[in-house]
Structures are given as C-alpha cells and as structure tokens.
Scaffold this active site. Structure first.
Site, mmCIF file in Angstrom:
data_model
loop_
_atom_site.group_PDB
_atom_site.id
_atom_site.type_symbol
_atom_site.label_atom_id
_atom_site.label_comp_id
_atom_site.label_asym_id
_atom_site.label_seq_id
_atom_site.Cartn_x
_atom_site.Cartn_y
_atom_site.Cartn_z
ATOM 1 N N LYS A 210 0.848 -1.197 0.000
ATOM 2 C CA LYS A 210 0.000 0.000 0.000
ATOM 3 C C LYS A 210 0.879 1.241 0.000
ATOM 4 O O LYS A 210 1.861 1.309 0.724
ATOM 5 C CB LYS A 210 -0.924 0.010 1.229
ATOM 6 C CG LYS A 210 -2.034 -1.041 1.144
ATOM 7 C CD LYS A 210 -2.949 -0.956 2.344
ATOM 8 C CE LYS A 210 -3.884 -2.147 2.409
ATOM 9 N NZ LYS A 210 -5.092 -2.035 1.609
ATOM 10 N N HIS A 268 -0.436 -8.522 8.569
ATOM 11 C CA HIS A 268 -0.563 -7.095 8.224
ATOM 12 C C HIS A 268 -0.219 -6.164 9.388
ATOM 13 O O HIS A 268 0.553 -5.228 9.246
ATOM 14 C CB HIS A 268 -1.990 -6.775 7.779
ATOM 15 C CG HIS A 268 -2.495 -7.641 6.671
ATOM 16 N ND1 HIS A 268 -1.700 -8.096 5.659
ATOM 17 C CD2 HIS A 268 -3.735 -8.141 6.417
ATOM 18 C CE1 HIS A 268 -2.431 -8.828 4.811
ATOM 19 N NE2 HIS A 268 -3.658 -8.880 5.262
#
Ligand code: BG6
Length: 518
Positions: A210, A268
C-alpha cells in the site's frame, strides 16, 4: 496542511523522476485461477500494469485450477470481472480484450503430476510463441492446504529451477496465511525451501504494497524533524487500528479456521508495527530493511500468559445493524459453526523491549463488522513537561497527536494546541492536515500492482522474509493456544456495526488511556 498544488509541483520537479525499469519478458502462472483473488486482485492489477505500459513485451499469464475452462471461457470470465472491479469505461474495453489475448488457461489437479506436465509444455510454447524468454513467476492463490502439493510437484517436474541456470529466473509468490501456527509455518517453510532457494521465494503481505504504508518509511527517514522525537522520551504510546465494516464475504470456511489474529494481526498489523518501530536501515534495499523489521519482532515482549486479560481481548460479533440493514451474527454466517468461538475482533497491548521503545505500549485493534473501514496509526506524544498555562482556561490541554491514515482518505495529520484569538488565554487543539488526493493528482496504484511488479523485477524488499514469519508466529502462537484451550471463556461479544466489546475499552482505561475516535 498548507501544501499548495504549486508547492507540490515544485517538490515534484525538484525530485527528478528516476527512469522506470521494465521487467524482463516472463510468464506468470496463477494457481487457484478460478478463485476470488485472481478475479478481484491479480488480473485487475496486471491489467493496470499493462495499461500503464509497465509489463514486458509478450507478458503472458497461465491460469491453473481444477475447473475446466477453455482459454476463451477463462478470458470471458476475467473480462467481466475486471470490467466490474475496475469500472472500465466502454471506450477502454478494447485494451482489456487486447491484454486478455495474453491470458491462457490450463486445467489440472494440484496433487497429480500430469497437470504439471501440461503446464510445462504450455510455458515452453509461450516462450516460443510470445517470447516470454524462459522466466517464470508462480503465484499461489489457492487455499493454503494446496501450497505443499503445488511446491512438491513444481520441484518434481523440474519447474522450480530456472529454465537455463544463470540466464533465467523462476520465482514463487506465496499468499498468506503462511502456516497456521509456528510448527506448521516452519514445516511449510522447510518444504518450500527444499524446492526453492530463499531468494526465489516472495511471501506476500499486501499491506506492505500500500502506498501509504511505504510512505511511512519516507515520512520517518526522508524528513529530519520526526526521527529525533520518535522514541520513548517523547512518545507516550502508539495505536494501530485496522477496522473493517465487512463481514466474511463468503469466506466462512476459511475464517472459522483462521480467526482475526491469524487473518490480520500475524501478518498485516505486525508488519505495520515493525515499520513504525524499526531503526533506520543503513540503505533502502531489501536486506537492510528486512533486517531492521526482524529486529523489532525479536524485541517484542512475549504476551503475559499469566495475566492475559491485561494484554489481550478477543471478541465475536453478534447480530447488529448498519443503518436500517440488519447484519447477521458471526455464528449465523454460512459455513460457521453455531457454537463457534473464533474471534472476529482482537485488541492487544504489546511492548518492544529495546532502548528506543522501553515501556511505550503499542495498542493494536482490528475487527470485522466494525462501523467502518479504516486503518490508522496514531502516535500520541507526551504532554508538555511543564503546564505553563495552568490556572487559565487551559486545563484540558491535549497531547500532540500524529495520525497516519493508511486507508481510506489517505493522509497524515498533526494535532497541536493553539491560542483561540481573544483577549483571554484560551487554548484548543487544531490540526495540520495533509491529504494525498489533494496534493497528488494521480491515484496511487493498489498494493497488488506494486508488489507484482516488484516481484517481476526481482525486488523482495516489500515481501516477508522467513524469519519475520517465524518470529510473528512465535509471538502469536501461545496466545492462540491459550484461547483455544479457554474455549468460550474470555470470548466477549459485540454487536455488528459497533467498535468491539467494551472489554477492549477497559484494556486502555486500565492504563488511563483511551482508543482514538476513528
Ligand atoms: C486480507 C484478509 O488479507 O486483508 C481479509 O484475509 C481482509 O479478511 C483484507 O478483508 C483487508 O485488506 P484491505 O486491503 O481491504 O484492507
């Protein structure tokens, strides 16, 4: 924040754009090609790369799965899926058709060798017909239970070694979850590394792709002003929230086995934590960055199993509402046991035992069916050491707060105290706010585009190394075992559409703190 478009343009011009590298010609094989990930993430990301002319000449995809499709049937499915997910306008459909001409399908079992013979033949044909040059990227998008079989068969069929040693490359991308606990992760690792060399293995954690997550490194290490205060002397605590409003989206079978901690935290969230907490790497390259991330993992204090309630809370959603839409309980979701004790929410308090972070708590929370989708990191600084303005109307002076919004509405904001214009000494907090979409006009690539390209270019920096996976499981496995043994005891419920069980609030309140309002 007062960054004008002019200023942004000037900054852009000042930082000269390095030339883009194009990957060498190659073919990508997607195992699990009939599944959701292929349609929703992989093929759309590859199409995006194609549209931006970032793929090499002749780039080809071979979808592999058990269902039987012809090339054209498979292309038609992907066409519809990409059109829907990327909202492709009618005038662009011809590009998609052109891209899909390089997409093929090979049906086969994951366990039996004959499918791999056909695959090997298909890859050789592509080398000849489309010039894919003998370079191969294998992507495991199947349920994890097939990873072992696929790796074994690739090895047995000679597909794990480069076609021409020294001239070609072969890489394998492995989706999460990498293992189910410490033992199974180690076993999978042993198997994968008996067939592939570590430098061929790309363990993907899409959060690292990201744009805002990568920007964390730039924010910390390309600016001189933050690093000096980025430590226990100035920081009171850190919060990481990764909230989703979605439920299971048809993944009940997988989620029942996994639960929130395996699905989100083991990978994550711990990746995010390691980027916030790591020491500056000496260089911006894979080894240095991954070394520093692992050091953080090694320094995390094991969770206190004798006082677990003070450090970990788990929850599961029951029926609730989103506006006037009724949301079912977790236990009523398809493929979920009506007595399930799988957690859909978790809050943890972690400490990193090193010089920089000693005694600074890192509070983490993540959950499904929370009120909205938002991922945010908050750094709360210590209060000013001497409350100069005590006795005025400033008793409520709040601490400085740095918020990094990973998604949506990506940006960074800093809260500080300001004087309200008046003759009296009145103070209130204000925000300096930087928003990506206001400053940079182009929309950023999604995580998969960045990561697939990195993989083709042979840059493993944003992928997870074996020891990180191992350390993450080492931290999490005792917790999961304890929760499994406790069964229903210590599982708290929250209504779907709320911020998790009240016990998660108590975790913070016990320390005289509270979760940030998101
Ligand atoms: C995946 C999880 O890894 O990440 C999903 O398996 C989750 O359960 C997803 O929904 C969240 O990703 P993102 O990019 O939408 O925040």
């Amino acid at each position: 924040m007062a960054i004008t478009t002019d200023a942004a343009a000037a900054i852009g011009a000042a930082l000269s754009t390095p030339a883009r590298r194009l990957p060498e010609p190659c073919a990508m094989v997607i195992f699990g090609a009939s599944g959701d990930l292929t349609e929703r993430k992989l093929i759309p990301a590859l199409y995006y790369l194609y549209r931006h002319e970032l793929l090499p000449q002749g780039f080809s995809v071979v979808g592999y799965a058990r269902s039987s499709f012809s090339d054209d049937q498979f292309r038609a499915r992907q066409f519809e899926a990409v059109k829907e997910y990327l909202k492709i306008p009618a005038e662009d459909e011809s590009y998609l058709t052109e891209f899909l001409k390089g997409v093929f399908y090979s049906s086969g079992d994951y366990t039996a060798p004959d499918g791999y013979d056909r695959l090997a033949k298909a890859l050789d044909d592509l080398d000849e017909q489309r010039g894919t040059g003998g370079n191969r990227l294998f992507y495991m998008a199947t349920p994890p239970s097939f990873f072992g079989d696929i790796v074994r068969n690739l090895g047995a069929r000679g597909l794990a070694r480069p076609k021409h040693e020294g001239r070609n490359w072969t890489r394998v991308v492995i989706e999460k979850p990498f293992g189910h606990d410490l033992e199974s992760a180690r076993e999978l690792n042993r198997l994968v590394t008996s067939v592939f060399r570590e430098e061929q293995i790309y363990r993907i954690d899409h959060y690292l792709g990201k744009e805002t997550v990568q920007n964390l490194l730039v924010f910390r290490f390309a600016n001189g002003i933050f690093e000096p205060v980025w430590n226990r002397r100035y920081i009171d605590h850190v919060q990481i929230a990764v909230a989703e409003d979605l439920g299971l989206e048809g993944r009940g079978g997988y989620y029942e086995e996994a639960g929130l901690v395996r699905d989100m935290i083991q990978n994550h969230v711990l990746s995010l934590l390691s980027l916030i907490a790591m020491e500056p790497p000496s260089q911006f390259e894979a080894k240095s960055v991954r070394d520093e991330k692992s050091k953080v993992m090694r320094a995390i204090r094991p969770l206190p199993l004798d006082a677990l309630n003070e450090a970990a809370v788990r929850g599961q959603y029951v029926e609730g509402w989103k506006g006037d839409q009724r949301l079912p309980a977790y236990r009523a979701e398809p493929k979920v046991s009506p007595q399930s004790v799988t957690e859909t929410f978790a809050a943890l308090k972690l400490y990193i035992d090193n010089w920089r972070w000693a005694d600074v708590p890192f509070y983490i929370r993540s959950g499904k069916r929370l009120p909205k989708r938002i991922s945010e990191i908050t750094i709360e600084f210590r209060r000013a050491p001497h409350l100069l303005f005590r006795g005025t109307i400033t008793e409520d002076m709040v601490p400085n707060l740095l918020r990094v919004r990973i998604q949506p509405d990506e940006g960074i904001s800093l809260r500080f105290n300001a004087k309200i214009p008046d003759t009296m000494m009145q103070i209130r907090p204000v925000e300096m706010d930087f928003r990506y979409n206001e400053v940079f006009e182009a929309s950023p690539p999604t995580a998969y585009e960045t990561l697939l390209l990195d993989c083709m270019l042979g840059d493993p920096m944003l992928f997870t190394r074996d020891e990180f996976v191992d350390l993450a499981w080492e931290l999490i496995t005792p917790l999961l075992r304890r929760w499994r043994d406790d069964g229903r005891k210590g599982l708290y419920f929250y209504e779907a559409g709320t911020w998790g069980p009240p016990e998660a609030d108590s975790l913070m309140e016990h320390d005289g703190r509270h979760w940030r309002h998101l």
